[in-house]
Design an enzyme around this catalytic site. Structure first.
Site, PDB file in Angstrom:
ATOM      1  CG  ASP A 133      -2.014   1.014   1.171  1.00 12.26           C
ATOM      2  OD1 ASP A 133      -1.792   2.092   0.569  1.00 12.26           O
ATOM      3  OD2 ASP A 133      -3.093   0.748   1.716  1.00 12.26           O
ATOM      4  CE  LYS A 137      -6.331  11.248  -0.361  1.00 11.52           C
ATOM      5  NZ  LYS A 137      -7.637  11.390   0.344  1.00 11.52           N
ATOM      6  CB  THR A 207       1.307  -9.246  -8.371  1.00 10.79           C
ATOM      7  OG1 THR A 207       1.376  -7.825  -8.545  1.00 10.79           O
ATOM      8  CG2 THR A 207       2.686  -9.773  -7.981  1.00 10.79           C
ATOM      9  NE  ARG A 208      -5.361 -10.309  -6.769  1.00 10.03           N
ATOM     10  CZ  ARG A 208      -6.400 -10.821  -6.119  1.00 10.03           C
ATOM     11  NH1 ARG A 208      -7.256 -10.014  -5.502  1.00 10.03           N
ATOM     12  NH2 ARG A 208      -6.581 -12.116  -6.054  1.00 10.03           N
ATOM     13  CE1 TYR A 209      -3.722  -5.275  -4.760  1.00 11.87           C
ATOM     14  CE2 TYR A 209      -2.236  -7.124  -4.423  1.00 11.87           C
ATOM     15  CZ  TYR A 209      -3.391  -6.436  -4.096  1.00 11.87           C
ATOM     16  OH  TYR A 209      -4.216  -6.928  -3.112  1.00 11.87           O
TER      17      TYR A 209
END
Length: 228
Positions: A133, A137, A207-209
């Site tokens: 992650d 921000k 990977t999916r990300y």
């Protein structure tokens, strides 16, 4: 219990309800696969696995499990510890491990700092953190897992001469990781050409990300740091 601090786990652990089959596997099979941190870690991590393994690898935040499971399938002589706090992702991994009879995988479903503090010193041969992650921000950057405290943790458990591998598609997190590892005495980035950080590692499954990043026009970056 490890104290909470900036960089510890943040986020929502539960998503969509599990199917009855996955829920049953989580209830019946996860207890034998999960690391028991109430007991002392074995001096030799190879003793954690049912398979006869030669070395041990850690993946923090394995997400959909594409990389973790691929490595476990293709490297049966390596033991893999996978950490993932999200229930849906953990359930997917448990299903694959059970159905395929993988004996070189152990799992943990809570904060990675607990495992890093539990592992013996100089016990890991390799560690991955892939597409974590990014907390994009700026006001949330303090929540990023890569920070001086966690790099100390990685440095403690990695063997000298082993590697810490990090991948992301977020430029600010790449720069953040490079800066923090550069400033840490235990890690050395030895990239010599652009290909060294633009090209995935050998036998990379994706990977999916990573696929999502490519669809959205972002390129992955693949950093390898030597534990000096």
């Amino acid at each position: 219990m490890t104290d909470r601090y900036e960089g510890s786990f943040f986020g929502r652990r539960k998503g969509k309800p599990l199917s009855p089959r996955r829920e049953a596997l989580m209830e019946n099979e996860l207890p034998r696969l999960i690391l028991d941190l109430d007991r002392s870690a074995p001096a030799d991590l190879r003793d954690l696995f049912e398979a006869d393994v030669k070395d041990t690898c850690l993946e923090v935040g394995f997400g959909g499990g594409e990389h973790l499971l691929h490595r476990a399938r293709t490297s049966p002589e390596t033991g893999f510890i996978g950490i993932e706090p999200f229930v849906g992702s953990m359930a997917k991994a448990v299903v694959a491990v059970v159905e395929e009879g993988l004996q070189n995988v152990r799992l943990y479903d809570d904060d990675a700092v607990n495992v890093l503090d539990w592992l013996p010193r100089s016990s890991l041969d390799l560690a991955y953190q892939l597409y974590p992650d990014p907390w994009p921000k700026k006001r949330h950057w303090k929540r990023r897992f890569i920070n001086p405290q966690n790099l100390d943790r990685y440095a403690r458990v990695l063997k000298h001469g082993s590697e810490f591998r990090f991948a992301s598609d977020i430029d600010t997190y790449i720069d953040w990781t490079l800066r923090h590892c550069r400033d840490h005495h235990a890690f050395d980035w030895r990239a010599e050409t652009a290909a060294d950080w633009k090209t995935p590692w050998h036998d990379w499954p994706g990977t999916r990300y990573e696929a999502k990043a490519i669809r959205e026009g972002r390129a992955g970056r693949y950093l390898t740091f030597l534990r000096t």
